[in-house]
Design a protein around this motif. Sequence first.
Motif, PDB file in Angstrom:
ATOM      1  N   MET A   1      -1.325  11.134   1.196  1.00  0.00           N
ATOM      2  CA  MET A   1      -0.686   9.853   0.895  1.00  0.00           C
ATOM      3  C   MET A   1      -1.478   8.711   1.524  1.00  0.00           C
ATOM      4  O   MET A   1      -1.915   8.806   2.659  1.00  0.00           O
ATOM      5  CB  MET A   1       0.729   9.873   1.481  1.00  0.00           C
ATOM      6  CG  MET A   1       1.742   9.237   0.577  1.00  0.00           C
ATOM      7  SD  MET A   1       3.405   9.440   1.238  1.00  0.00           S
ATOM      8  CE  MET A   1       4.323   8.554   0.002  1.00  0.00           C
ATOM      9  N   LYS A   2      -1.651   7.629   0.776  1.00  0.00           N
ATOM     10  CA  LYS A   2      -2.425   6.509   1.308  1.00  0.00           C
ATOM     11  C   LYS A   2      -1.524   5.635   2.200  1.00  0.00           C
ATOM     12  O   LYS A   2      -0.331   5.531   1.935  1.00  0.00           O
ATOM     13  CB  LYS A   2      -2.971   5.676   0.155  1.00  0.00           C
ATOM     14  CG  LYS A   2      -3.851   6.473  -0.799  1.00  0.00           C
ATOM     15  CD  LYS A   2      -4.190   5.636  -2.020  1.00  0.00           C
ATOM     16  CE  LYS A   2      -4.871   6.452  -3.097  1.00  0.00           C
ATOM     17  NZ  LYS A   2      -3.972   7.436  -3.752  1.00  0.00           N
ATOM     18  N   PRO A   3      -2.099   4.985   3.255  1.00  0.00           N
ATOM     19  CA  PRO A   3      -1.274   4.134   4.140  1.00  0.00           C
ATOM     20  C   PRO A   3      -0.642   2.970   3.378  1.00  0.00           C
ATOM     21  O   PRO A   3       0.509   2.620   3.618  1.00  0.00           O
ATOM     22  CB  PRO A   3      -2.251   3.647   5.207  1.00  0.00           C
ATOM     23  CG  PRO A   3      -3.600   4.145   4.853  1.00  0.00           C
ATOM     24  CD  PRO A   3      -3.503   5.093   3.710  1.00  0.00           C
ATOM     25  N   THR A   4      -1.403   2.369   2.447  1.00  0.00           N
ATOM     26  CA  THR A   4      -0.845   1.354   1.542  1.00  0.00           C
ATOM     27  C   THR A   4      -1.607   1.414   0.215  1.00  0.00           C
ATOM     28  O   THR A   4      -2.733   1.898   0.169  1.00  0.00           O
ATOM     29  CB  THR A   4      -0.967  -0.098   2.072  1.00  0.00           C
ATOM     30  OG1 THR A   4      -2.347  -0.412   2.232  1.00  0.00           O
ATOM     31  CG2 THR A   4      -0.218  -0.321   3.360  1.00  0.00           C
ATOM     32  N   VAL A   5      -0.961   0.928  -0.852  1.00  0.00           N
ATOM     33  CA  VAL A   5      -1.657   0.740  -2.132  1.00  0.00           C
ATOM     34  C   VAL A   5      -1.336  -0.669  -2.611  1.00  0.00           C
ATOM     35  O   VAL A   5      -0.271  -1.215  -2.305  1.00  0.00           O
ATOM     36  CB  VAL A   5      -1.234   1.773  -3.200  1.00  0.00           C
ATOM     37  CG1 VAL A   5      -1.732   3.162  -2.847  1.00  0.00           C
ATOM     38  CG2 VAL A   5       0.268   1.784  -3.407  1.00  0.00           C
ATOM     39  N   THR A   6      -2.289  -1.265  -3.347  1.00  0.00           N
ATOM     40  CA  THR A   6      -2.106  -2.650  -3.819  1.00  0.00           C
ATOM     41  C   THR A   6      -2.258  -2.728  -5.330  1.00  0.00           C
ATOM     42  O   THR A   6      -3.209  -2.182  -5.885  1.00  0.00           O
ATOM     43  CB  THR A   6      -3.145  -3.578  -3.137  1.00  0.00           C
ATOM     44  OG1 THR A   6      -3.000  -3.431  -1.719  1.00  0.00           O
ATOM     45  CG2 THR A   6      -2.906  -5.036  -3.494  1.00  0.00           C
ATOM     46  N   TYR A   7      -1.281  -3.342  -5.980  1.00  0.00           N
ATOM     47  CA  TYR A   7      -1.345  -3.596  -7.423  1.00  0.00           C
ATOM     48  C   TYR A   7      -0.944  -5.043  -7.662  1.00  0.00           C
ATOM     49  O   TYR A   7       0.072  -5.499  -7.139  1.00  0.00           O
ATOM     50  CB  TYR A   7      -0.371  -2.675  -8.175  1.00  0.00           C
ATOM     51  CG  TYR A   7      -0.821  -1.235  -8.215  1.00  0.00           C
ATOM     52  CD1 TYR A   7      -1.613  -0.754  -9.257  1.00  0.00           C
ATOM     53  CD2 TYR A   7      -0.467  -0.364  -7.190  1.00  0.00           C
ATOM     54  CE1 TYR A   7      -2.035   0.564  -9.286  1.00  0.00           C
ATOM     55  CE2 TYR A   7      -0.889   0.958  -7.210  1.00  0.00           C
ATOM     56  CZ  TYR A   7      -1.668   1.414  -8.260  1.00  0.00           C
ATOM     57  OH  TYR A   7      -2.088   2.713  -8.284  1.00  0.00           O
ATOM     58  N   GLN A   8      -1.746  -5.741  -8.450  1.00  0.00           N
ATOM     59  CA  GLN A   8      -1.467  -7.142  -8.796  1.00  0.00           C
ATOM     60  C   GLN A   8      -1.156  -7.984  -7.557  1.00  0.00           C
ATOM     61  O   GLN A   8      -0.224  -8.785  -7.554  1.00  0.00           O
ATOM     62  CB  GLN A   8      -0.289  -7.215  -9.779  1.00  0.00           C
ATOM     63  CG  GLN A   8      -0.582  -6.500 -11.080  1.00  0.00           C
ATOM     64  CD  GLN A   8       0.536  -6.641 -12.079  1.00  0.00           C
ATOM     65  OE1 GLN A   8       1.594  -7.174 -11.783  1.00  0.00           O
ATOM     66  NE2 GLN A   8       0.318  -6.155 -13.277  1.00  0.00           N
ATOM     67  N   GLY A   9      -1.894  -7.734  -6.477  1.00  0.00           N
ATOM     68  CA  GLY A   9      -1.714  -8.508  -5.255  1.00  0.00           C
ATOM     69  C   GLY A   9      -0.484  -8.135  -4.447  1.00  0.00           C
ATOM     70  O   GLY A   9      -0.202  -8.747  -3.422  1.00  0.00           O
ATOM     71  N   LEU A  10       0.265  -7.132  -4.902  1.00  0.00           N
ATOM     72  CA  LEU A  10       1.448  -6.687  -4.157  1.00  0.00           C
ATOM     73  C   LEU A  10       1.113  -5.416  -3.380  1.00  0.00           C
ATOM     74  O   LEU A  10       0.448  -4.525  -3.907  1.00  0.00           O
ATOM     75  CB  LEU A  10       2.619  -6.406  -5.107  1.00  0.00           C
ATOM     76  CG  LEU A  10       3.139  -7.594  -5.920  1.00  0.00           C
ATOM     77  CD1 LEU A  10       4.177  -7.133  -6.934  1.00  0.00           C
ATOM     78  CD2 LEU A  10       3.745  -8.653  -4.992  1.00  0.00           C
ATOM     79  N   THR A  11       1.574  -5.350  -2.134  1.00  0.00           N
ATOM     80  CA  THR A  11       1.284  -4.201  -1.283  1.00  0.00           C
ATOM     81  C   THR A  11       2.493  -3.281  -1.214  1.00  0.00           C
ATOM     82  O   THR A  11       3.624  -3.730  -1.024  1.00  0.00           O
ATOM     83  CB  THR A  11       0.896  -4.677   0.132  1.00  0.00           C
ATOM     84  OG1 THR A  11      -0.205  -5.574   0.005  1.00  0.00           O
ATOM     85  CG2 THR A  11       0.491  -3.515   1.029  1.00  0.00           C
ATOM     86  N   PHE A  12       2.221  -1.988  -1.377  1.00  0.00           N
ATOM     87  CA  PHE A  12       3.264  -0.967  -1.333  1.00  0.00           C
ATOM     88  C   PHE A  12       2.961   0.022  -0.229  1.00  0.00           C
ATOM     89  O   PHE A  12       1.809   0.324   0.042  1.00  0.00           O
ATOM     90  CB  PHE A  12       3.315  -0.224  -2.673  1.00  0.00           C
ATOM     91  CG  PHE A  12       3.755  -1.073  -3.828  1.00  0.00           C
ATOM     92  CD1 PHE A  12       5.050  -1.028  -4.287  1.00  0.00           C
ATOM     93  CD2 PHE A  12       2.854  -1.935  -4.464  1.00  0.00           C
ATOM     94  CE1 PHE A  12       5.468  -1.812  -5.364  1.00  0.00           C
ATOM     95  CE2 PHE A  12       3.258  -2.727  -5.538  1.00  0.00           C
ATOM     96  CZ  PHE A  12       4.571  -2.664  -5.990  1.00  0.00           C
TER      97      PHE A  12
END
Length: 182
Positions: A1-12
């Motif tokens: 699992m990644k520590p965070t992922v970013t899509y369209q400038g939003l961080t998850f």
Amino acid sequence: MKPTVTYQGLTFEPYITRERIDARINEIAADIMRDCAGKSPLFICVLNGAFPFASDLFRAVEGLDAEISFIRLQSYSGTASTGAVKEVLGLCDDIQNRTIIIVEDIIDTGNTIYRLVNQLRDKKPEDIKVATLLFKPDALARPIKPDYVGFEIPTKFIIGFGLDLDGKARNLNDIYILKEEK
Ligand code: IMP
Ligand code: MG
């Protein structure tokens, strides 16, 4: 699992691991096999989001005399429900007198599933059950009670394992949640 992922400038950030998803799907499959013993249910996977869940769930009910079909609906734009549900691809199967198990990725306002259940009821199935991987009970605006729920979650936006942000992120193996601004 990644520590965070970013899509369209939003961080998850990580929320539900693939391991937990797998374990929960096996539990739901056991419940369905118990409830549908001696029946030949038709699973209806609601595209696009439910395809990974339906794929795993359907193979986990190996002992059942089950079939699967697909329907495509859409109601979301960005990170908020549009309210309007449009049917994109209809169901060809004859469902009269059959046990139907609708497989959804997530129930949020409940608009999508409510409309679908009512449409299917007109076709006179014996029974309609609803299996959803995720359920946001606090967002529910329709009188709908899913029969099988993977995880109840708060009213927050999530992605991964089929769930998308404008079409992206469905191929994440784990589920991630929108990070709160601090
Ligand atoms: P409802 O009609 O408001 O219950 O929304 C159901 C549909 O909205 C689901 O099938 C999803 O496609 C989408 N949806 C709801 N919540 C989320 C979310 O947190 N992430 C991604 N898609 C969502
Ligand atoms: Mg969906």
